[in-house]
Motif scaffolding. Sequence first.
Motif, short mmCIF file in Angstrom:
data_model
loop_
_atom_site.label_atom_id
_atom_site.label_comp_id
_atom_site.label_asym_id
_atom_site.label_seq_id
_atom_site.Cartn_x
_atom_site.Cartn_y
_atom_site.Cartn_z
N UNK A 50 0.82 -1.21 0.00
CA UNK A 50 0.00 0.00 0.00
C UNK A 50 0.86 1.26 0.00
N UNK A 51 2.05 1.17 0.55
CA UNK A 51 2.96 2.32 0.55
C UNK A 51 3.55 2.58 -0.83
N UNK A 52 3.52 1.56 -1.69
CA UNK A 52 4.11 1.67 -3.02
C UNK A 52 3.09 2.05 -4.08
N UNK A 53 1.85 1.57 -3.91
CA UNK A 53 0.79 1.74 -4.92
C UNK A 53 0.60 3.18 -5.40
N UNK A 54 0.62 4.19 -4.51
CA UNK A 54 0.39 5.56 -4.99
C UNK A 54 1.40 6.05 -6.02
N UNK A 55 2.55 5.42 -6.08
CA UNK A 55 3.59 5.85 -7.00
C UNK A 55 3.62 5.03 -8.30
N UNK A 56 2.65 4.14 -8.45
CA UNK A 56 2.62 3.25 -9.61
C UNK A 56 1.51 3.64 -10.59
N UNK A 57 1.62 3.20 -11.84
CA UNK A 57 0.56 3.50 -12.83
C UNK A 57 -0.75 2.82 -12.44
N UNK A 58 -1.90 3.41 -12.80
CA UNK A 58 -3.19 2.76 -12.52
C UNK A 58 -3.37 1.51 -13.36
N UNK A 59 -4.24 0.64 -12.88
CA UNK A 59 -4.50 -0.61 -13.58
C UNK A 59 -5.47 -0.40 -14.74
#
Length: 285
Positions: free
Chosen positions: A52-61
């Motif tokens: 969850x700490x990484x998801x905000x920095x990743x492209x959307x699905x």
Amino acid sequence: MGVVKIFMPAYIVLTVLFAALLHALWNIIVKGGENKLFETGLNALGAGLGAACIVPFLPPLDPACLPYLGMSCICHFTYYICIAEAYKKVDLTFGYTIMRGSAPLLTSLAMLFFGESLSLGAWCGVLTLCCGVFCLAKDNARRGANRNAIFISLRTSFVIMGYTLADGLGAQHSGSAVSYACWIFVINIVPLHVFILQRHGTTYLRYVRKRAAIGLFGGLAGLGSYGIAIWAMTIAPIAMVAALRETSVIFGMLLAVILLHEKFTAWRGIAVILVACGAMLMKLA
């Protein structure tokens, strides 16, 4: 250029071996806990919070992957339940080797239904892996262990096959394999904790207070193992990374003997090596 594709640099080999060690370690933590189901809950929680700490920095699905994501989460929920039940009844050396070793075999055989054939090298891997499983079964029978041990472990392998197929297809439709993998870890928290809290409530919460540090660390170890493998596959041949990661069954045996004081036998040692080699052959073929 061809040499670079065939051989991995030493630092990648060592890093992937570390990932294999981390994978074996989180299984050791689950097996060593007093309540295996609660340990799987803590494991899912630790991995999910880390992701969850990484998801905000990743492209959307891409929405096209959502059906596969849903199927994967169902399989992962079942996986946590099955692995908890397995570790209640079988040694880690036996269960972990069967579960991790048989999953590539079952997945490869399932792919036959999708029109993919196995190479000669892959069939050699199948034979080697089956020999390893036979050696474990022989050792289990010789020691008078529960005859259902293989079934209990294979049941988990079938579930691993399920989420492997779902994730393979889901990652292809996701637009970002890393985002897809992280969302799996995040979502996995919910169904497992609904299940545990409905049945055990405050008992689980008391257990969490007692085992939070080690349990959450186990989840982060699992997330780290997966993350390292994904990273390595971006700069080294995917088949070689996947095959090298199968050394986790060897680390599992060593850690089980050292930390859990499980009995080491020659048959078990031979079986674990055969299973690791068979899985590697299948993934390299």
